[in-house]
Write an enzyme that holds these catalytic residues in place. Structure first.
Site, PDB file in Angstrom:
ATOM      1  N   GLN A  57       3.513  12.975  -2.897  1.00 39.97           N
ATOM      2  CA  GLN A  57       3.033  14.257  -3.452  1.00 39.97           C
ATOM      3  C   GLN A  57       1.586  14.501  -3.029  1.00 39.97           C
ATOM      4  O   GLN A  57       1.184  15.621  -2.740  1.00 39.97           O
ATOM      5  CB  GLN A  57       3.110  14.227  -4.983  1.00 39.97           C
ATOM      6  CG  GLN A  57       4.536  14.076  -5.505  1.00 39.97           C
ATOM      7  CD  GLN A  57       4.598  14.030  -7.024  1.00 39.97           C
ATOM      8  OE1 GLN A  57       3.697  13.526  -7.676  1.00 39.97           O
ATOM      9  NE2 GLN A  57       5.684  14.544  -7.584  1.00 39.97           N
ATOM     10  N   TRP A  58       0.822  13.419  -3.043  1.00 42.00           N
ATOM     11  CA  TRP A  58      -0.623  13.500  -2.791  1.00 42.00           C
ATOM     12  C   TRP A  58      -0.922  14.082  -1.401  1.00 42.00           C
ATOM     13  O   TRP A  58      -1.820  14.908  -1.252  1.00 42.00           O
ATOM     14  CB  TRP A  58      -1.207  12.090  -2.912  1.00 42.00           C
ATOM     15  CG  TRP A  58      -2.674  11.957  -3.047  1.00 42.00           C
ATOM     16  CD1 TRP A  58      -3.639  12.397  -2.171  1.00 42.00           C
ATOM     17  CD2 TRP A  58      -3.394  11.310  -4.121  1.00 42.00           C
ATOM     18  NE1 TRP A  58      -4.883  12.054  -2.628  1.00 42.00           N
ATOM     19  CE2 TRP A  58      -4.764  11.393  -3.811  1.00 42.00           C
ATOM     20  CE3 TRP A  58      -3.000  10.653  -5.281  1.00 42.00           C
ATOM     21  CZ2 TRP A  58      -5.753  10.838  -4.642  1.00 42.00           C
ATOM     22  CZ3 TRP A  58      -3.981  10.107  -6.105  1.00 42.00           C
ATOM     23  CH2 TRP A  58      -5.334  10.201  -5.785  1.00 42.00           C
TER      24      TRP A  58
ATOM     25  N   HIS B 224      -1.736  17.729  -0.021  1.00 38.14           N
ATOM     26  CA  HIS B 224      -3.092  18.292   0.056  1.00 38.14           C
ATOM     27  C   HIS B 224      -3.647  17.919   1.421  1.00 38.14           C
ATOM     28  O   HIS B 224      -4.137  16.826   1.624  1.00 38.14           O
ATOM     29  CB  HIS B 224      -3.949  17.763  -1.091  1.00 38.14           C
ATOM     30  CG  HIS B 224      -3.416  18.201  -2.418  1.00 38.14           C
ATOM     31  ND1 HIS B 224      -3.868  19.312  -3.072  1.00 38.14           N
ATOM     32  CD2 HIS B 224      -2.393  17.723  -3.165  1.00 38.14           C
ATOM     33  CE1 HIS B 224      -3.180  19.480  -4.190  1.00 38.14           C
ATOM     34  NE2 HIS B 224      -2.276  18.524  -4.269  1.00 38.14           N
ATOM     35  N   ARG B 225      -3.553  18.867   2.329  1.00 38.14           N
ATOM     36  CA  ARG B 225      -3.828  18.556   3.734  1.00 38.14           C
ATOM     37  C   ARG B 225      -5.296  18.570   4.092  1.00 38.14           C
ATOM     38  O   ARG B 225      -5.687  18.020   5.104  1.00 38.14           O
ATOM     39  CB  ARG B 225      -3.067  19.559   4.611  1.00 38.14           C
ATOM     40  CG  ARG B 225      -1.575  19.364   4.565  1.00 38.14           C
ATOM     41  CD  ARG B 225      -0.878  20.586   5.129  1.00 38.14           C
ATOM     42  NE  ARG B 225      -1.076  21.743   4.251  1.00 38.14           N
ATOM     43  CZ  ARG B 225      -0.655  22.976   4.505  1.00 38.14           C
ATOM     44  NH1 ARG B 225      -0.024  23.225   5.643  1.00 38.14           N
ATOM     45  NH2 ARG B 225      -0.861  23.955   3.657  1.00 38.14           N
TER      46      ARG B 225
ATOM     47  N   TYR C   7      -2.901   2.078   4.508  1.00 38.57           N
ATOM     48  CA  TYR C   7      -2.467   0.724   4.834  1.00 38.57           C
ATOM     49  C   TYR C   7      -1.166   0.832   5.626  1.00 38.57           C
ATOM     50  O   TYR C   7      -0.225   1.511   5.203  1.00 38.57           O
ATOM     51  CB  TYR C   7      -2.216   0.003   3.514  1.00 38.57           C
ATOM     52  CG  TYR C   7      -1.843  -1.447   3.626  1.00 38.57           C
ATOM     53  CD1 TYR C   7      -2.802  -2.449   3.516  1.00 38.57           C
ATOM     54  CD2 TYR C   7      -0.517  -1.820   3.815  1.00 38.57           C
ATOM     55  CE1 TYR C   7      -2.449  -3.781   3.589  1.00 38.57           C
ATOM     56  CE2 TYR C   7      -0.161  -3.157   3.898  1.00 38.57           C
ATOM     57  CZ  TYR C   7      -1.135  -4.132   3.785  1.00 38.57           C
ATOM     58  OH  TYR C   7      -0.776  -5.457   3.862  1.00 38.57           O
TER      59      TYR C   7
ATOM     60  N   ALA D 138       2.264  -0.377   7.073  1.00 43.73           N
ATOM     61  CA  ALA D 138       3.338  -1.364   6.967  1.00 43.73           C
ATOM     62  C   ALA D 138       4.003  -1.602   8.326  1.00 43.73           C
ATOM     63  O   ALA D 138       4.992  -2.316   8.416  1.00 43.73           O
ATOM     64  CB  ALA D 138       4.351  -0.917   5.926  1.00 43.73           C
ATOM     65  N   ARG D 139       3.460  -0.993   9.389  1.00 43.82           N
ATOM     66  CA  ARG D 139       3.905  -1.377  10.735  1.00 43.82           C
ATOM     67  C   ARG D 139       3.127  -2.611  11.182  1.00 43.82           C
ATOM     68  O   ARG D 139       3.642  -3.457  11.889  1.00 43.82           O
ATOM     69  CB  ARG D 139       3.640  -0.261  11.754  1.00 43.82           C
ATOM     70  CG  ARG D 139       4.439   0.999  11.529  1.00 43.82           C
ATOM     71  CD  ARG D 139       4.205   1.992  12.665  1.00 43.82           C
ATOM     72  NE  ARG D 139       4.860   1.571  13.892  1.00 43.82           N
ATOM     73  CZ  ARG D 139       4.598   2.077  15.102  1.00 43.82           C
ATOM     74  NH1 ARG D 139       3.657   2.988  15.252  1.00 43.82           N
ATOM     75  NH2 ARG D 139       5.239   1.642  16.165  1.00 43.82           N
TER      76      ARG D 139
ATOM     77  N   HIS E 110     -14.828  20.953  -3.049  1.00 42.22           N
ATOM     78  CA  HIS E 110     -13.959  22.113  -3.262  1.00 42.22           C
ATOM     79  C   HIS E 110     -12.490  21.689  -3.245  1.00 42.22           C
ATOM     80  O   HIS E 110     -11.710  22.046  -4.126  1.00 42.22           O
ATOM     81  CB  HIS E 110     -14.207  23.174  -2.192  1.00 42.22           C
ATOM     82  CG  HIS E 110     -13.121  24.196  -2.106  1.00 42.22           C
ATOM     83  ND1 HIS E 110     -12.797  25.032  -3.142  1.00 42.22           N
ATOM     84  CD2 HIS E 110     -12.252  24.489  -1.102  1.00 42.22           C
ATOM     85  CE1 HIS E 110     -11.790  25.816  -2.784  1.00 42.22           C
ATOM     86  NE2 HIS E 110     -11.434  25.498  -1.560  1.00 42.22           N
TER      87      HIS E 110
ATOM     88  N   ARG F 281      -3.031  19.032  -9.963  1.00 40.44           N
ATOM     89  CA  ARG F 281      -2.475  17.736 -10.332  1.00 40.44           C
ATOM     90  C   ARG F 281      -2.913  17.247 -11.699  1.00 40.44           C
ATOM     91  O   ARG F 281      -2.312  16.307 -12.231  1.00 40.44           O
ATOM     92  CB  ARG F 281      -2.819  16.697  -9.262  1.00 40.44           C
ATOM     93  CG  ARG F 281      -2.354  17.084  -7.859  1.00 40.44           C
ATOM     94  CD  ARG F 281      -0.851  17.359  -7.794  1.00 40.44           C
ATOM     95  NE  ARG F 281      -0.431  17.665  -6.420  1.00 40.44           N
ATOM     96  CZ  ARG F 281       0.832  17.834  -6.047  1.00 40.44           C
ATOM     97  NH1 ARG F 281       1.812  17.764  -6.929  1.00 40.44           N
ATOM     98  NH2 ARG F 281       1.125  18.121  -4.792  1.00 40.44           N
TER      99      ARG F 281
END
Lengths: 321, 321, 321, 321
Positions: free
Chosen positions: D118-119, D122-123, D130, D132-133, D231, D240
């Site tokens: 969800q976070w 916000h682009r 981190y 995970a590859r 902003h 949120r």
């Protein structure tokens, strides 16, 4: 309104310099990363063109912040030792751009309006410009150096080429100077507003500032705060410190590259020079040509699929004119 | 809830295919630019991975729109004849990216969640994802092909290397499949919601959808609308159709590059291949080495300022192992 | 260079109008959504100010595309019937902005430079501007209508207030007109370039275009392609069709709101008027005051925590002066 | 691989806390603006949910930087005295957002993957997650508190409603916990990699990390650096920290609003509460209704053009149920 002789001042008034000195006199304690090399010029006006400047007014992060973001703290898989410069080189070379976005810088810039119009094409930044709706612009405009008075380039549809002759140059400067002085005098007349905010001519109301400004020409100076992350700053520099950029914006880009970037993030600046500013891109077809040449073949443009203009550029790049 | 056998369907149900057929049956008149090659696959599902797809659902502009933006209509200075492919090549070669931003495409994509997590790192796009707060996800999850079951790469800290053995592969697939089936069965149990929206077990209230979904694993499929301009699409393809990208997202990028981009903007696609996908970047130091080699010199890595890894890559690029 | 009488033409030359007529004569088949109401003005120049225009040159999506994105096709949880206008109202009211990003529009705009400088502050859009480095700008500049010649507002630090007197107005127009004509004549002299591209005065080289342009004033017209999604278009309109925006950019915003938005996406336009343009925002403290007033209480500003300026605005909003 | 008991630790290991203590022990001198209140928690982990945290790791600017940007240094027209809180209120009330973009903050966040999904919507922020590859994820997953185990809301198509019963709650936690533990055990088995990087089972090669991770469920924790301007941080908080946001992301937003924003920029935080968090928006039709009610009229929904749902909300807002 300014009553000082127009367009003869340096970039800062004595009052402005005093304000900067006061800012530089007061040191504070912080737990954040600091960059002493950059602090040494913090708030100072770095001169650009005849009346412009760049001032670094704040910053966040350093080379170590780039490294930290790349390793993402506590990630076990990447803890093996690798020197920071090597990691920064690796990121730059492989276009891993997000770690460079972790650093931010805020500048106060004074620049001619036509330069400002090119500058804002870089949208990934934050901007607060001096508002000529609220305030009255100063009587400061850009006049090119003699060395910059050049004819349209004949090779390049945009950009300048040969120096123009002395007589023509003198006339150019005369026109630019007289038109700008007249434009500003008329701007003041339209505004009809004294330094005290009262009308100069009590019989007139004065025109609203947002309207009067339209009489000023594109070489007048404006100023703004511009805040950008390190990745987008380098993107700006790659395009604007380039030989194809207009000289006047390049003057700003050069100061940023030489006097700001190197002080702020020396490792990143070094990688940037090697992998961006001094780098070349080779198309698939260009690569094929160079491979064949390295194998000892004589390669002709015909049949290479490369246009004449690109071929000339390719040969020049590899010193094979 | 779906009652069909889990994870055996093709990308679309018969109802979905009928809906697409209906969309494709209805033609309208427009004054806008159209691209018949792209219209020929409009709305159709292009399969990717075991249950995924890409559907082009709308588009705006074509190669001519790029050219028009570059020339900015009515601009007198640039009217001289130049063929469109040549101009597009010029723009691509010199990183004049804004004309490519004048074209836009909208896709409907079905993809595993771990692929979706990489995809959203491309922020310059618009997105509407199927919401598992409102709706119930389908019982569809990704299982890699046998050919993709590989060990961690030994050369590359990220990415996969050698194929794993048959026994281990069989166990991997068993684990992935059983865990996903169990996760979904538990998801349904937690939701306690029948196809009619009524509780399956009348003694339980069922858990809110936004909570129950957390039991699903990262290989479950989600879907979204993704809208992006042509410049940012190519940026996505340059990074994701690359050999260093994870295979699963590359599968989507490859379909976009081969089946969508070439149909939509064939001239741009051709320039993109030559100046981006097949191109190489040469650092300032790398360029110096190649220039010296072209001049007939024997050049050693020592003293070149180039790291061993970069040197190997440089030599491989120019076929000089 | 133009030899026509300066600054007297309408927005388009006969050649430009013929080009538009040709574009409008050719219809094509498409499977995409179309909006006949918008097609009816496609390519046409909608006049703004004295020489400016807005032309819709392409678009993608319609009200149904917003609805489809909100429902995300195939999402079972949201299939229940709900009329499209109701859903669009819901999205607008609750600031669910991403479905509106699924529509895109491309405009050709001719506008004064000082308006262009405000316009580009909207960064979430794509832009290709006529380049005065490549090309020569036309002799067209903005002169305000008599009705717009106003003094600085006394209530509002930015913006214009009372009409200025007739004599002063005549002088303003004389100054603006003469300075612009002179600036353009000097621009031509500096360029020294005839319509054939040859020097007018064979003894001079002419100044590079990128330099000569700096003599033009901010009321000269430029033009660009501007492409934006529906969400960001409405954001632009909310700020620029507002009473606090400068009249000249508001003139463009008004044409977009009235003549473009309503034709393109009538349901969205209706929701936009109710929930944005005509809406008011009430602060927490303002809300408390209105609640108390509705409960029959006499409420005084003192003790409300609201500043005098905001209190006046609040009372005016609710018709309680 | 971790050998500690899974999922029982606090947010930080002793080693991590020692690292933070070391960072906090070293103070430096700077000329930049500092915020002692924020420095007092710099680097510290503010706990969120069962294993998550927010750490402020860097910041730039303060309330004064907002004011300075609004006034744009040296702008004569805006020099009149006005207290800083008043100016910040004015900016917030009138949606003058760019001055708030002049401040920047950088956070280290540990959060469940479904919250991370969800976070990232916000682009307008910078992100390094981190990977995970490259690395192996820890055995830490989110289990809701008893109080959060709720059924699907009946009023609201998304979101949770009533608490579920004790038996069902116990079963939910059992399912979530067992599936997560099994998923992680299988993840480790697939990886076949010991703490020393050597295979656990010498007969197997182990699956690449980028593949093995797909077996983990959406409640596992990930972590990232997130950098955002003030902003866009407030935009994030407005959406949120809202009652309609999912509880789990709201938990992060609440910590940011209460523990970070108020320390960093207390004046901005105060204006944000009054003009955003506690504010309401009134549609044009809603405003008309309230005006009529204030004028003493009895107003019925019929004929108001307002839907029943919106009417109920309107009446509730003004305490008129």
């Amino acid at each position: 309104m300014t009553t000082v002789e127009a367009n003869v001042s340096g970039p800062l008034t004595p009052e402005q310099q005093a304000e900067i000195d006061a800012l530089r006199a007061e040191s504070r304690a912080t737990l954040r990363a600091t960059v002493p090399e950059l602090e040494s010029i913090l708030f100072e006006a770095l001169p650009v063109l005849d009346h412009g400047f760049i001032r670094v007014v704040d910053y966040m992060g350093d080379d170590a912040a780039v490294v930290q973001a790349a390793r993402v703290s506590y990630g076990r898989g990447t803890k093996r030792a690798r020197d920071d410069q090597g990691l920064i080189n690796y990121l730059m070379r492989n276009w891993h751009t997000s770690p460079f976005e972790m650093c931010e810088i805020k500048l106060h810039v004074k620049l001619p309006i036509f330069v400002a119009r090119q500058w804002v094409r870089h949208r990934m930044a934050n901007l607060n410009e001096y508002s000529a709706r609220y305030s009255i612009l100063d009587n400061e405009f850009y006049l090119p150096d003699r060395e910059q008075l050049r004819a349209q380039s004949t090779e390049n549809r945009q950009g300048r080429g040969d120096l123009i002759g002395d007589d023509e140059a003198a006339r150019v400067l005369e026109v630019l100077r007289e038109d700008a002085l007249r434009a500003y005098a008329h701007y003041e007349e339209l505004l009809n507003e004294g330094a005290d905010g009262e009308p100069v001519d009590a019989d007139r109301q004065g025109l609203a500032r947002e309207l009067a400004r339209m009489n000023l020409s594109l070489n007048f100076y404006t100023q703004w705060y511009w805040k950008v992350d390190l990745h987008n700053l380098m993107h700006f520099l790659r395009l604007r410190a380039d030989a194809h950029a207009q000289y006047e914006i390049r003057a700003y880009a050069d100061v940023l590259a030489e006097q700001v970037l190197k002080r702020w993030v020396p490792m990143t600046a070094s990688a940037f020079e090697n992998y961006r500013l001094g780098a070349v891109q080779l198309s698939a077809r260009g690569l094929e040509v160079v491979r064949r040449m390295l194998a000892g073949e004589q390669v002709a443009r015909e049949g290479s699929g490369i246009s004449p203009a690109e071929w000339r550029e390719l040969m020049a790049t590899f010193g094979r004119e």
